[in-house]
Every structure is written in structure tokens, then in C-alpha cells.
Motif scaffolding. Structure first.
Motif, PDB file in Angstrom:
ATOM      1  N   ASN A   1     -18.133 -28.692 -24.703  1.00 48.53           N
ATOM      2  CA  ASN A   1     -18.856 -29.986 -25.143  1.00 48.53           C
ATOM      3  C   ASN A   1     -19.437 -30.299 -23.763  1.00 48.53           C
ATOM      4  O   ASN A   1     -19.270 -31.709 -23.275  1.00 48.53           O
ATOM      5  CB  ASN A   1     -17.999 -30.774 -25.483  1.00 48.53           C
ATOM      6  N   SER A   2     -20.257 -29.472 -23.355  1.00 44.31           N
ATOM      7  CA  SER A   2     -21.089 -29.933 -22.048  1.00 44.31           C
ATOM      8  C   SER A   2     -22.587 -30.164 -21.775  1.00 44.31           C
ATOM      9  O   SER A   2     -23.019 -30.468 -20.986  1.00 44.31           O
ATOM     10  CB  SER A   2     -20.830 -29.001 -21.115  1.00 44.31           C
ATOM     11  N   LEU A   3     -23.267 -29.886 -23.081  1.00 44.73           N
ATOM     12  CA  LEU A   3     -24.683 -30.002 -23.315  1.00 44.73           C
ATOM     13  C   LEU A   3     -24.838 -31.054 -24.303  1.00 44.73           C
ATOM     14  O   LEU A   3     -24.393 -31.146 -25.356  1.00 44.73           O
ATOM     15  CB  LEU A   3     -25.100 -28.559 -23.480  1.00 44.73           C
ATOM     16  N   GLU A   4     -26.183 -31.376 -24.247  1.00 40.28           N
ATOM     17  CA  GLU A   4     -26.484 -32.359 -24.974  1.00 40.28           C
ATOM     18  C   GLU A   4     -27.719 -31.734 -26.062  1.00 40.28           C
ATOM     19  O   GLU A   4     -27.651 -31.953 -27.400  1.00 40.28           O
ATOM     20  CB  GLU A   4     -27.351 -33.658 -24.610  1.00 40.28           C
ATOM     21  N   HIS A   5     -28.344 -30.628 -25.622  1.00 41.62           N
ATOM     22  CA  HIS A   5     -29.367 -29.969 -26.073  1.00 41.62           C
ATOM     23  C   HIS A   5     -29.508 -28.365 -25.574  1.00 41.62           C
ATOM     24  O   HIS A   5     -28.774 -28.074 -24.409  1.00 41.62           O
ATOM     25  CB  HIS A   5     -30.869 -30.616 -25.962  1.00 41.62           C
ATOM     26  N   SER A   6     -30.229 -27.566 -26.427  1.00 37.39           N
ATOM     27  CA  SER A   6     -30.348 -26.165 -26.136  1.00 37.39           C
ATOM     28  C   SER A   6     -31.794 -25.754 -26.094  1.00 37.39           C
ATOM     29  O   SER A   6     -32.459 -26.320 -27.093  1.00 37.39           O
ATOM     30  CB  SER A   6     -29.305 -25.409 -26.864  1.00 37.39           C
ATOM     31  N   GLY A   7     -32.116 -24.818 -25.504  1.00 36.38           N
ATOM     32  CA  GLY A   7     -33.619 -24.373 -25.593  1.00 36.38           C
ATOM     33  C   GLY A   7     -33.700 -23.405 -26.965  1.00 36.38           C
ATOM     34  O   GLY A   7     -34.895 -23.288 -27.219  1.00 36.38           O
ATOM     35  N   ASP A   8     -32.811 -22.968 -27.422  1.00 36.28           N
ATOM     36  CA  ASP A   8     -32.543 -22.389 -28.667  1.00 36.28           C
ATOM     37  C   ASP A   8     -32.616 -23.300 -29.831  1.00 36.28           C
ATOM     38  O   ASP A   8     -31.602 -24.149 -29.691  1.00 36.28           O
ATOM     39  CB  ASP A   8     -31.538 -21.094 -28.712  1.00 36.28           C
ATOM     40  N   PHE A   9     -33.556 -23.169 -30.755  1.00 37.56           N
ATOM     41  CA  PHE A   9     -33.373 -24.428 -31.697  1.00 37.56           C
ATOM     42  C   PHE A   9     -32.180 -24.044 -32.667  1.00 37.56           C
ATOM     43  O   PHE A   9     -31.763 -25.344 -32.975  1.00 37.56           O
ATOM     44  CB  PHE A   9     -34.628 -24.000 -32.825  1.00 37.56           C
ATOM     45  N   ASP A  10     -31.756 -23.245 -33.045  1.00 37.65           N
ATOM     46  CA  ASP A  10     -30.484 -22.956 -33.975  1.00 37.65           C
ATOM     47  C   ASP A  10     -29.190 -23.391 -32.977  1.00 37.65           C
ATOM     48  O   ASP A  10     -28.434 -24.026 -33.514  1.00 37.65           O
ATOM     49  CB  ASP A  10     -30.211 -21.424 -34.421  1.00 37.65           C
ATOM     50  N   PHE A  11     -29.206 -23.322 -31.621  1.00 36.15           N
ATOM     51  CA  PHE A  11     -27.789 -23.731 -30.877  1.00 36.15           C
ATOM     52  C   PHE A  11     -28.087 -25.048 -30.792  1.00 36.15           C
ATOM     53  O   PHE A  11     -27.016 -25.874 -30.932  1.00 36.15           O
ATOM     54  CB  PHE A  11     -28.138 -22.971 -29.516  1.00 36.15           C
ATOM     55  N   ASP A  12     -29.446 -25.739 -30.556  1.00 28.86           N
ATOM     56  CA  ASP A  12     -29.524 -26.987 -30.590  1.00 28.86           C
ATOM     57  C   ASP A  12     -29.335 -27.936 -31.963  1.00 28.86           C
ATOM     58  O   ASP A  12     -28.427 -28.809 -31.628  1.00 28.86           O
ATOM     59  CB  ASP A  12     -31.084 -27.438 -30.264  1.00 28.86           C
ATOM     60  N   ILE A  13     -29.312 -27.324 -32.983  1.00 27.56           N
ATOM     61  CA  ILE A  13     -28.779 -27.776 -34.128  1.00 27.56           C
ATOM     62  C   ILE A  13     -27.346 -27.865 -34.428  1.00 27.56           C
ATOM     63  O   ILE A  13     -26.636 -28.787 -34.678  1.00 27.56           O
ATOM     64  CB  ILE A  13     -29.501 -27.196 -35.334  1.00 27.56           C
TER      65      ILE A  13
END
Length: 349
Positions: free
Chosen positions: A275-287
Motif C-alpha cells: 500500500n505504497s502507491l497512489e497511482h500506476s502507469g498501467d491503467f488496470d493496475f491503477d484501477i
């Protein structure tokens, strides 16, 4: 009397008589051809009905070839309908029946090749091997048969014979470099006399020179030498086998090593292990990262498919050879969002 003789010998009379005879003969021939055509059409209709009902028998194919002179390629096209339906036993029966009546060497070789290929597709590996070896006795430079024989040996795990076959194909100017690297790896993996450490060392030497075996090597390490895998994680491109990393048990993950790998950090944030990221560059990961932070956690996951870089066919599970075109290590993993397995199972109850 003389007048009668003159009339009989009149050239015009002879012409009329000749025309009459030609007409009569033509009429009889025409009538006979119409009769034969009607009978032939009747027979064809009967065969067509039987074929439409799926009841065309082996001897019918022989009759079409011998009696009705239907082109050989057309016969094979009809027989291929069984292959399309997956009825390998029926297709095999047809090829065996045709082999009894076909004498032409080229056609017989074509039939044997189809028979061996059908045995292979149907899982009759020993029979397919025997057919291919029979063909090679009188046609030793048949590249297609040698390639199929290589696949048979591979499936039978007779990797030594498979290597010998690659030597034959190399003599026919075929590039077998990747195949040899692949077979060398399989020989190591299947050698029961080697310890996991021995196998790791041998495969690592191959991997350093040939990254193509990376997924094979990593799959082995995940099962038998996780310590080596995590120690050398910087040498691997985990995005190429994200499905393996996604399904990895949380207890088998060295998170001290993960923090230095951006792809794995994003993957395991999406998975919910981090639980260390707010967003990801990969759309599916980001969702998935956003869903994991939702107050009422919504169960979602990733699903994977494998697309062949050679034939572009998509497959639901990974194989070292494309099931469609048999290209070695050509399947690239693709991911998409899906409901978690738990939710899907609940909806089916």
C-alpha cells in the motif's frame, strides 16, 4: 430401270442418307449421355444426402475416387471435414481406406503425411512417429515431416532423438538455433540425475547468453530455488511473466527485493500486498490500486491471456510452444480486469 439406277446413284441422295445416319447416331449418343448423366446425378444425390447426414462411409470415399473420378484434392477436402469437427478417428479411417487404393507415389506420401499429422493431433504419438519414419525412408528430405517428427519426440520427452532431428533439419538449411537452446533447457529440466542446484547453474549459463529461456528458467526457480530467484531479481524482466508473479503466494515474495523493482511494486500494490502507491502507469493496475483504497473494498482481479507473436492466436493458458503454429516461446502475456474468482464463483451458485 436405268432411271432407278440413276436416282440411286444420285450424289444428292447419298448426302441425304449420310446426314440421316449422322443424325440418328447423334440422337442415340445424346440420349445415352442424358441417361448416364441422370444416373450419375442420382448417385451423387444419394451420396450428398448421406454426406449431409454425416453418414458418408470410408468406402464411399474410395468409390468417389475410383468410380466417379472425383479429383484427389477434392476427396481430401471432403475428408478434412472430420478434422474440422475433431473426429480424428473417422479421418484416420478415411485416410487408411484411401491408402489401399492409391498407387501414385506422390499421392500416397501426401496421404501418409495427413495420416501421421492426424495421429499427432489425436494424441496417438507412437503411431504418428511410425508413420513419419515410414515416410522418411523413401523421402528423407521432407522438411515438414521432419519438423512434425521433432514435435512428436518432444511430446514423448525423447529429447535426444529430438536433437538428432534438429541436426537433420540443419542439414536442410533450416535455422534450428532457438530449437537447440530450447531442447538443451528441457534436457536439463528433465534430467533426474541433477540436483536443483545443478540445474540452476546449468540453466543460468544458458540464460546469460539466451534470454529467450527466461520464463522457463524463472518457472523452475519459483518452484525449486526461490532464494536464487530473489537474489538475481534485477536480471529478470518480470513483466514478461506477470501472471506467474501475480499468482505467487505472499509468503514466497521477498518484499525487501520487491521495493527495488518498480514493476513489482506496482503489481503488488494492485494485488493488495503493498500500500505504497497512489497511482500506476498501467491503467488496470491503477484501477485496482484505487479499488483497494475504497472504503468498501470491491473484489476485482486480473485475468491473463497469451498471444502468439508469430500467428497472433490467443490462448487461455501458457505453453512453451504455441498450440496453433508450434513456434517456440512465442506467447506474450496480456492482462485485463475481471471480477475476483471468489465473486465469480458466488454468482454461479
Amino acid at each position: 430401270m436405268d432411271n432407278i439406277i440413276l436416282e440411286y446413284r444420285d450424289p444428292l441422295f447419298g448426302v441425304i442418307l449420310l446426314v440421316a445416319l449422322v443424325f440418328i447416331i447423334s440422337f442415340i449418343t445424346y440420349s445415352f449421355n442424358i441417361y448416364k448423366e441422370k444416373e450419375a446425378r442420382k448417385d451423387y444425390r444419394e451420396l450428398s444426402v448421406r454426406f449431409e447426414l454425416g453418414k458418408l462411409k470410408e468406402e464411399d470415399y474410395v468409390n468417389l475416387y475410383k468410380t466417379y473420378n472425383l479429383p484427389f484434392d477434392s476427396i481430401l477436402l471432403l475428408a478434412s471435414s472430420y478434422l474440422i469437427k475433431g473426429d480424428y478417428n473417422k479421418a484416420i479411417s478415411v485416410y487408411l481406406a484411401l491408402l489401399e487404393v492409391v498407387n501414385d507415389r506422390v499421392k500416397k506420401e501426401e496421404l501418409l503425411e495427413l495420416l501421421g499429422t492426424t495421429y499427432f493431433k489425436g494424441g496417438f504419438l507412437q503411431r504418428s512417429k511410425e508413420v513419419f519414419l515410414r515416410i522418411l525412408k523413401f523421402s528423407p528430405r521432407n522438411k515438414n515431416v521432419l519438423t512434425l517428427l521433432l514435435l512428436v519426440y518432444e511430446k514423448m520427452k525423447d529429447f535426444k532423438k529430438a536433437q538428432e532431428t534438429t541436426d537433420c533439419l540443419e542439414e536442410l538449411d533450416m535455422d534450428m538455433k532457438i530449437t537447440k537452446i530450447y531442447l538443451d533447457s528441457l534436457i536439463i529440466l528433465n534430467d533426474s540425475s541433477l540436483t536443483p542446484t545443478n540445474k540452476t547453474d546449468l540453466l543460468y549459463e544458458i540464460f546469460k547468453e539466451n534470454k529467450i529461456i527466461e520464463r522457463i528458467f524463472v518457472s523452475f526457480l519459483i518452484r525449486f530455488n526461490k532464494i536464487f530467484f530473489w537474489e538475481h531479481i534485477s536480471e529478470f524482466d518480470c513483466s514478461k511473466y506477470m501472471d506467474i508473479m501475480w499468482y505467487l503466494n505472499e509468503n514466497d515474495i521477498d518484499f525487501d527485493k520487491v521495493v527495488n523493482n518498480q514493476f513489482l511494486v506496482e503489481l503488488y500494490n494492485a494485488k493488495g500486498y503493498l500500500n505504497s502507491l497512489e497511482h500506476s502507469g498501467d491503467f488496470d493496475f491503477d484501477i485496482l490500486i484505487l479499488l483497494n483504497k475504497h472504503e468498501h473494498k470491491i473484489n476485482a482481479s486480473l485475468d491473463f491471456e497469451f498471444v502468439c507473436t508469430s500467428c497472433k492466436h490467443s490462448h487461455p493458458v501458457f505453453d512453451t510452444r504455441c498450440p496453433h503454429c508450434h513456434t517456440i516461446l512465442s506467447l506474450n502475456v496480456k492482462h485485463r480486469l475481471t471480477k475476483s474468482l471468489y465473486i465469480m464463483n458466488q454468482s454461479l451458485q
